[in-house]
Write an enzyme that holds these catalytic residues in place. Structure first.
Site, PDB file in Angstrom:
ATOM      1  N   LYS A 175       0.872  -1.291   0.036  1.00 16.45           N
ATOM      2  CA  LYS A 175      -0.059   0.036   0.090  1.00 16.45           C
ATOM      3  C   LYS A 175       0.901   1.287  -0.036  1.00 16.45           C
ATOM      4  CE  LYS A 175      -1.645   2.782   3.246  1.00 16.45           C
ATOM      5  NZ  LYS A 175      -2.129   4.061   2.277  1.00 16.45           N
ATOM      6  N   GLU A 250       9.808   1.883  10.892  1.00 23.47           N
ATOM      7  CA  GLU A 250      10.665   3.219  10.545  1.00 23.47           C
ATOM      8  C   GLU A 250      10.048   4.329  10.635  1.00 23.47           C
ATOM      9  OE1 GLU A 250      13.883   3.230  10.482  1.00 23.47           O
ATOM     10  OE2 GLU A 250      14.398   1.021  10.102  1.00 23.47           O
ATOM     11  N   CYS A 284      12.646  12.236   7.125  1.00 23.61           N
ATOM     12  CA  CYS A 284      12.619  11.487   8.388  1.00 23.61           C
ATOM     13  C   CYS A 284      14.091  11.944   8.991  1.00 23.61           C
ATOM     14  CB  CYS A 284      12.390  10.222   8.499  1.00 23.61           C
ATOM     15  SG  CYS A 284      13.464   9.072   7.086  1.00 23.61           S
ATOM     16  N   GLN A 331       0.090  19.589   5.796  1.00 23.68           N
ATOM     17  CA  GLN A 331       1.653  20.032   6.266  1.00 23.68           C
ATOM     18  C   GLN A 331       1.685  21.279   6.083  1.00 23.68           C
ATOM     19  OE1 GLN A 331       2.784  16.587   7.402  1.00 23.68           O
ATOM     20  NE2 GLN A 331       4.491  17.852   6.619  1.00 23.68           N
ATOM     21  N   GLU A 385       8.995  16.573  16.102  1.00 29.02           N
ATOM     22  CA  GLU A 385       9.192  16.319  14.588  1.00 29.02           C
ATOM     23  C   GLU A 385       8.434  17.395  14.158  1.00 29.02           C
ATOM     24  OE1 GLU A 385       7.993  12.858  12.432  1.00 29.02           O
ATOM     25  OE2 GLU A 385       9.721  12.882  11.430  1.00 29.02           O
TER      26      GLU A 385
HETATM   27  P1  NAD Z   1       1.886   8.142   8.216  1.00 29.88           P
HETATM   28  O1  NAD Z   1       2.203   7.363   9.381  1.00 29.88           O
HETATM   29  O2  NAD Z   1       0.624   9.507   8.185  1.00 29.88           O
HETATM   30  O3  NAD Z   1       1.359   7.455   6.790  1.00 29.88           O
HETATM   31  C1  NAD Z   1       2.455   6.321   6.466  1.00 29.88           C
HETATM   32  C2  NAD Z   1       1.703   5.343   5.753  1.00 29.88           C
HETATM   33  O4  NAD Z   1       0.674   4.722   6.815  1.00 29.88           O
HETATM   34  C3  NAD Z   1       0.907   5.752   4.710  1.00 29.88           C
HETATM   35  O5  NAD Z   1       0.704   4.792   3.587  1.00 29.88           O
HETATM   36  C4  NAD Z   1      -0.559   5.955   5.316  1.00 29.88           C
HETATM   37  O6  NAD Z   1      -1.656   5.660   4.271  1.00 29.88           O
HETATM   38  C5  NAD Z   1      -0.343   4.646   6.220  1.00 29.88           C
HETATM   39  N1  NAD Z   1      -1.322   4.472   7.531  1.00 29.88           N
HETATM   40  C6  NAD Z   1      -1.834   5.850   7.971  1.00 29.88           C
HETATM   41  N2  NAD Z   1      -2.776   5.545   8.915  1.00 29.88           N
HETATM   42  C7  NAD Z   1      -2.625   4.279   9.022  1.00 29.88           C
HETATM   43  C8  NAD Z   1      -3.402   3.164   9.936  1.00 29.88           C
HETATM   44  N3  NAD Z   1      -4.101   3.512  10.728  1.00 29.88           N
HETATM   45  N4  NAD Z   1      -3.136   1.694   9.609  1.00 29.88           N
HETATM   46  C9  NAD Z   1      -2.420   1.486   8.646  1.00 29.88           C
HETATM   47  N5  NAD Z   1      -1.634   2.225   7.918  1.00 29.88           N
HETATM   48  C10 NAD Z   1      -1.960   3.572   8.077  1.00 29.88           C
HETATM   49  O7  NAD Z   1       3.252   9.206   7.680  1.00 29.88           O
HETATM   50  P2  NAD Z   1       3.264  10.073   6.528  1.00 29.88           P
HETATM   51  O8  NAD Z   1       2.883  11.292   6.906  1.00 29.88           O
HETATM   52  O9  NAD Z   1       2.856   9.484   5.201  1.00 29.88           O
HETATM   53  O10 NAD Z   1       4.926  10.218   6.669  1.00 29.88           O
HETATM   54  C11 NAD Z   1       5.894  11.026   7.420  1.00 29.88           C
HETATM   55  C12 NAD Z   1       6.150  10.294   8.600  1.00 29.88           C
HETATM   56  O11 NAD Z   1       7.005   9.011   8.202  1.00 29.88           O
HETATM   57  C13 NAD Z   1       7.187  11.195   9.372  1.00 29.88           C
HETATM   58  O12 NAD Z   1       7.055  10.612  10.989  1.00 29.88           O
HETATM   59  C14 NAD Z   1       8.498  10.637   9.021  1.00 29.88           C
HETATM   60  O13 NAD Z   1       9.583  10.836   9.664  1.00 29.88           O
HETATM   61  C15 NAD Z   1       8.361   9.240   8.899  1.00 29.88           C
HETATM   62  N6  NAD Z   1       9.183   8.537   7.922  1.00 29.88           N
HETATM   63  C16 NAD Z   1      10.176   7.797   8.702  1.00 29.88           C
HETATM   64  C17 NAD Z   1      11.098   7.210   7.836  1.00 29.88           C
HETATM   65  C18 NAD Z   1      12.083   6.367   8.294  1.00 29.88           C
HETATM   66  O14 NAD Z   1      12.771   5.708   7.669  1.00 29.88           O
HETATM   67  N7  NAD Z   1      12.453   6.403   9.612  1.00 29.88           N
HETATM   68  C19 NAD Z   1      11.360   7.628   6.405  1.00 29.88           C
HETATM   69  C20 NAD Z   1      10.246   8.405   5.845  1.00 29.88           C
HETATM   70  C21 NAD Z   1       9.399   8.916   6.635  1.00 29.88           C
END
Ligand code: NAD
Length: 497
Positions: A175, A250, A284, A331, A385
């Site tokens: 997904k 992650e 991130c 955002q 963050e």
């Molecule tokens: P998010 O958690 O909102 O979404 C990430 C993914 O999870 C998306 O595909 C989203 O649709 C899905 N998701 C959302 N709610 C869910 C649920 N209840 N159950 C299952 N899946 C769900 O994060 P984002 O806004 O897309 O990304 C930003 C975040 O990601 C930041 O906190 C950033 O630091 C982190 N990030 C971490 C890394 C790393 O490798 N550590 C890399 C990139 C981004």
């Protein structure tokens, strides 16, 4: 008329069973619809899991080097398609073209690494404590895994997950984030074109709640690899307890660049500009804090403010643009809120702090690169963050203070120190609580063949990149082969060992 895209489930491009769709728009120009995608639900996920489960029975029997050769072919195809995919990525999520090319390149590198792993994927041969007995380990696939990715690295992060999962013999239900469904589609199409068995690899578009939820709860999946926010990571940990799924998380970061009194300040300046404002701060690993030694604090801050004045905001497809838009309106609003939080917390706003809406910027979600000075370690802008182009500057007077300030967050992903002092560099490796430390380089710039991940709230200890994910996506099988022709009892017949 906008182009419509589909899910890829059970070997076919299909609409969501419920027939619903959602639009994907360009954050640099909200009037442009990049595409229309299926808004899937639990029943679509169920179909995907069923198909992958069936197909995985054959895939696990395919020799690992043959699996690797297919993944190498996928990397070859990504090379051919790199420019097209990079441009589409900029259109759907905003980062500048040089960066989206880097994103696709990371997927290419990860594909070649996976291909070569097909001829390694080593187990261990271990001496037995008993005579005429052999002992070794080998890998078995987990089964079928759910891969959930964020929007900021739309091809690199799915590649970090998919390539090792497939190489290790698993079926996949993927997904992508709903802000970047086109890059997810391009990526899956490429793998299928390369020869990955169609039913093995399934793409399900939709929101976190409607598709992510059913994936993490699904009893037919044996593992989840998730990259995203800490809040969702914690939810996945709780939900997965019921099915005892293996989970790799992650999550967020609050990364700092430390500039020491003996640093090459020009180099440190280039580093912080790239670390804090590259990808519009939406990484991130973005540099969200700048910790400066008091001896160079004022001078370095002046250099930084002057350099920020020369950065150009705009559509990432245009020449000369340094910073693209935020990915969506939410955002952007977050940046407005954090500016207010910084001001209310008592920090000094030195530059930026407002929405950029001159001329063509009016059509997108642009925010001026922002610096707060006079930030103290307990302020919210020093610990939370932000995930955007806002940098918090903190002043320190010695190494112990720098370490205490650096480690004063719930996260621990990336860290950076600029210094010419060799001894201090190694103290940084020991003292900074983070999964990654860069010396004389910014907090961003991971290479795909090295472990990537963090400490504390950044994850649950797994690493992406390098060799770690191949272990994550496998069960280790230990094999004992007794060719003595007699019953030999470990620990009992070997008491003297
Ligand atoms: P998010 O958690 O909102 O979404 C990430 C993914 O999870 C998306 O595909 C989203 O649709 C899905 N998701 C959302 N709610 C869910 C649920 N209840 N159950 C299952 N899946 C769900 O994060 P984002 O806004 O897309 O990304 C930003 C975040 O990601 C930041 O906190 C950033 O630091 C982190 N990030 C971490 C890394 C790393 O490798 N550590 C890399 C990139 C981004």
């Amino acid at each position: 008329m906008s182009t419509s895209y589909q899910n890829f489930i059970d070997g076919k491009w299909v609409d969501a069973l419920g027939g619903e769709t959602f639009e994907n728009r360009n954050p640099a120009d909200w009037e442009e619809v990049v595409g229309v995608f299926p808004k899937s639900m639990k029943e679509d996920v169920d179909r995907a899991v069923k198909a992958a489960t069936e197909a995985q029975k054959d895939w696990k029997k395919v020799p690992v080097p043959v699996r690797g050769a297919i993944l190498t072919k996928a990397a070859d195809l990504l090379v051919e398609r790199k420019e097209e995919y990079s441009r589409d990525m900029t259109r759907e999520m905003g980062k500048v073209l040089t960066e989206t090319r880097g994103d696709v390149q990371e997927a290419i590198d990860t594909g070649y690494y996976a291909g070569s792993e097909g001829r390694r994927f080593f187990g261990r041969t271990v001496p037995s404590e008993l005579p005429n007995k052999a002992a070794f380990t080998t890998h078995l696939p987990l089964g079928v895994v759910g891969l959930i990715a964020p929007w900021n690295f739309p091809m690199a992060i799915p590649s970090w997950k998919s390539f090792p999962a497939l190489l290790a013999g698993n079926g996949v239900v993927f997904k992508p984030a709903s802000d970047v469904p086109l890059s997810g589609t391009h990526f899956i199409r490429t793998l299928i074109d390369a020869g990955v068995p169609p039913k093995l690899l399934n793409l399900v578009h939709g929101t976190g709640g409607s598709v992510g939820g059913p994936i993490i709860e699904h009893e037919g999946l044996q593992g989840i690899s998730f990259t995203g926010s800490t809040a969702v990571g914690k939810l996945i940990t709780r939900v997965s307890a019921d099915t005892l799924k293996r989970v790799s998380l992650e999550l967020g970061g609050k990364n700092a660049q430390i500039v020491w009194e003996d640093a090459d300040l020009d180099l440190a300046l280039e580093g912080v500009l790239w670390g804090a404002f590259g990808t519009t701060g939406q990484r991130c690993t973005a540099t969200s804090r700048l910790i400066i030694h008091e001896a160079v604090h004022d001078m370095f801050l002046d250099m930084l403010i002057e350099a920020i004045g020369k950065l150009t905001l705009g559509n990432g497809l245009e020449e000369g643009v340094d910073i693209g838009p935020l990915v969506n309106e939410e955002q952007l609003k977050m940046m407005v809120d954090y500016t207010q939080i910084g001001l209310e917390g008592g920090a000094e706003l030195r530059v930026g702090g407002e929405v950029a809406s001159d001329g063509a910027l009016d059509k997108g979600f642009f925010f001026k690169p922002t610096v707060f000075s006079g930030v103290t370690p307990e302020m919210r802008i020093a610990t939370e963050e932000i995930f955007g182009p806002i940098l918090s500057v903190l002043k320190v007077s010695d190494w112990d203070e720098a370490v205490a300030v650096h480690n004063n967050t719930d996260y621990g992903l990336s860290s950076s120190l600029y210094t010419k002092n060799l001894n201090l560099s190694f103290h940084a490796v020991d003292d900074l609580v983070a999964g990654i430390t860069y010396i004389n380089a910014p907090t961003i710039g991971a290479e795909c063949h090295l472990p990537f991940g963090g400490c504390k709230g950044t994850g649950n200890g797994h690493r992406e990149g390098g060799w770690g994910p191949y272990e994550f996506f496998s069960e280790t099988k230990t094999v004992y082969f007794d060719y003595s022709g007699a019953l030999q009892r470990a620990q009992i017949d070997t008491e003297e060992v």
